[in-house]
Scaffold this motif. Structure first.
Motif, PDB file in Angstrom:
ATOM      1  N   HIS A  47       0.892  -1.495  -0.315  1.00 60.56           N
ATOM      2  CA  HIS A  47       0.564  -0.217  -0.405  1.00 60.56           C
ATOM      3  C   HIS A  47       0.706   1.589   0.028  1.00 60.56           C
ATOM      4  O   HIS A  47       0.296   2.072  -0.355  1.00 60.56           O
ATOM      5  N   GLU A  87       1.726   1.977  -3.296  1.00 56.82           N
ATOM      6  CA  GLU A  87       0.569   2.069  -4.715  1.00 56.82           C
ATOM      7  C   GLU A  87       0.929   3.715  -3.893  1.00 56.82           C
ATOM      8  O   GLU A  87       0.441   4.328  -4.807  1.00 56.82           O
ATOM      9  N   LEU A  88       0.554   3.913  -2.699  1.00 60.30           N
ATOM     10  CA  LEU A  88       0.598   5.049  -2.101  1.00 60.30           C
ATOM     11  C   LEU A  88       1.321   6.530  -3.135  1.00 60.30           C
ATOM     12  O   LEU A  88       1.262   7.178  -3.776  1.00 60.30           O
ATOM     13  N   LYS A  89       2.814   6.391  -3.046  1.00 63.12           N
ATOM     14  CA  LYS A  89       3.956   7.118  -3.574  1.00 63.12           C
ATOM     15  C   LYS A  89       3.284   7.070  -5.254  1.00 63.12           C
ATOM     16  O   LYS A  89       3.793   7.792  -5.640  1.00 63.12           O
ATOM     17  N   THR A  90       3.267   5.827  -6.050  1.00 60.80           N
ATOM     18  CA  THR A  90       3.017   5.356  -6.952  1.00 60.80           C
ATOM     19  C   THR A  90       1.872   6.774  -7.353  1.00 60.80           C
ATOM     20  O   THR A  90       1.697   7.481  -8.393  1.00 60.80           O
ATOM     21  N   ARG A  91       1.030   7.085  -6.486  1.00 61.63           N
ATOM     22  CA  ARG A  91      -0.304   7.337  -6.922  1.00 61.63           C
ATOM     23  C   ARG A  91       0.360   9.275  -6.756  1.00 61.63           C
ATOM     24  O   ARG A  91      -0.609   9.939  -7.750  1.00 61.63           O
ATOM     25  N   CYS A 144      -0.167  12.054  -9.224  1.00 62.79           N
ATOM     26  CA  CYS A 144      -0.856  13.819  -9.331  1.00 62.79           C
ATOM     27  C   CYS A 144      -0.263  14.178  -9.130  1.00 62.79           C
ATOM     28  O   CYS A 144      -0.262  15.951 -10.209  1.00 62.79           O
ATOM     29  N   GLN A 198      -7.839   9.403  -8.656  1.00 62.65           N
ATOM     30  CA  GLN A 198      -5.940   8.863  -8.240  1.00 62.65           C
ATOM     31  C   GLN A 198      -6.438   8.454  -6.293  1.00 62.65           C
ATOM     32  O   GLN A 198      -6.720   7.011  -5.956  1.00 62.65           O
ATOM     33  N   LEU A 199      -7.046   9.320  -5.600  1.00 62.80           N
ATOM     34  CA  LEU A 199      -7.462   8.827  -4.537  1.00 62.80           C
ATOM     35  C   LEU A 199      -8.657   7.711  -4.170  1.00 62.80           C
ATOM     36  O   LEU A 199      -8.489   6.596  -3.607  1.00 62.80           O
ATOM     37  N   PHE A 240      -7.492   4.083  -5.045  1.00 63.71           N
ATOM     38  CA  PHE A 240      -6.251   4.069  -3.740  1.00 63.71           C
ATOM     39  C   PHE A 240      -7.088   3.689  -2.889  1.00 63.71           C
ATOM     40  O   PHE A 240      -6.768   2.203  -2.461  1.00 63.71           O
ATOM     41  N   VAL A 241      -8.349   3.996  -2.418  1.00 67.53           N
ATOM     42  CA  VAL A 241      -9.746   3.601  -1.351  1.00 67.53           C
ATOM     43  C   VAL A 241     -10.008   2.470  -2.174  1.00 67.53           C
ATOM     44  O   VAL A 241     -10.965   1.423  -0.785  1.00 67.53           O
TER      45      VAL A 241
END
Length: 257
Positions: free
Chosen positions: A22, A25-29, A33, A102-103, A106-107
């Protein structure tokens, strides 16, 4: 005992791997952005003169019958940083739908199917309501507000020195963008009401009971977000009151679902 230890160790390894997945994935998104924002900011800076022309058009339409009108800057870097700031604002506005999705992506894996289908229309309505608020301030509030401020000019006086506006480009664009963004945020009221209703924090009956207090609060917000004249305050307050009534209906509908 060894089996319990192995089980606990496997569970910790699973949680660690899950966290790492996760986090990556957060860093990628976030990276996507940032890249999208920079891309739209650069495009906006390339068209900064056109954006400047669009933002100053309401003032130009009032100025047009009069000669010698201009916007000024008082230091060498002011115009550059003003265009840069406008590009950043524009870049954020144009990239916001991509950032919102993108948010959501992610969720989304942690949501139920019903919750996913609830969030999609919300993500679509956020930019629509923002641009609706921006259009309201640009086409209705700003022209009237600028006419009010320019009414304090006195160019034809023969008894004392004439009073004439020579606005700084940074001051004018800052005020215009603050009003546009302020209206855009204020128009998110139905979205906020929908989210709070889904979380069972807000009820339509409570909003209806507090209507008289909301009217006072809305006019206070309108006074803060607009120039100090009654016309522009009323022009913001009226759609906010309408959005408040829509929020009551939305909450009551959500309660019945």
């Amino acid at each position: 005992m060894p089996m319990i230890k192995n089980s606990e160790q496997s569970e910790r390894e699973f949680e660690k791997n899950n966290f790492n997945y996760h986090f990556v994935e957060l860093k990628t998104r976030l990276f996507l952005c940032v890249i999208t924002f920079i891309f739209f900011a650069l495009i906006s800076y390339y068209f900064s003169e056109q954006i400047y022309g669009f933002l100053t058009k309401p003032l130009l339409e009032i100025y047009s019958p009069k000669a010698g009108r201009r916007l000024i800057f008082t230091n060498l870097t002011e115009a550059f940083f003003t265009y840069f700031k406008v590009a950043c604002y524009s870049g954020f506005i144009f990239s916001f739908p991509f950032i919102a999705f993108q948010l959501y992506f992610f969720v989304a894996p942690g949501l139920y199917r019903k919750e996913k289908w609830t969030l999609i229309p919300i993500l679509l309505f956020i930019p629509v309501l923002f641009f609706l608020g921006a259009a309201t301030v640009y086409y209705f509030v700003i022209p009237m507000a600028w006419k009010f401020f320019l009414s304090f000019e006195n160019l034809n006086s023969t008894e004392y020195l004439p009073v004439m506006l020579e606005a700084k480009i940074s001051d004018y664009l800052d005020l215009t963008l603050e009003m546009i963004i302020g209206f855009g945020i204020a128009f998110q009221l139905p979205v906020i009401a929908l989210l709070l209703a889904k979380a069972k924090v807000l009820k339509g009956s409570w909003l209806a009971d507090k209507r008289k207090y909301a009217v006072v609060a809305i006019f206070i917000v309108a006074a803060i977000l607009t120039p100090p004249d009654v016309i522009s305050q009323v022009l913001l307050a009226i759609p906010l009151l309408l959005l408040y009534e829509i929020s009551i209906v939305i909450c009551k509908v959500i309660e019945k679902v």
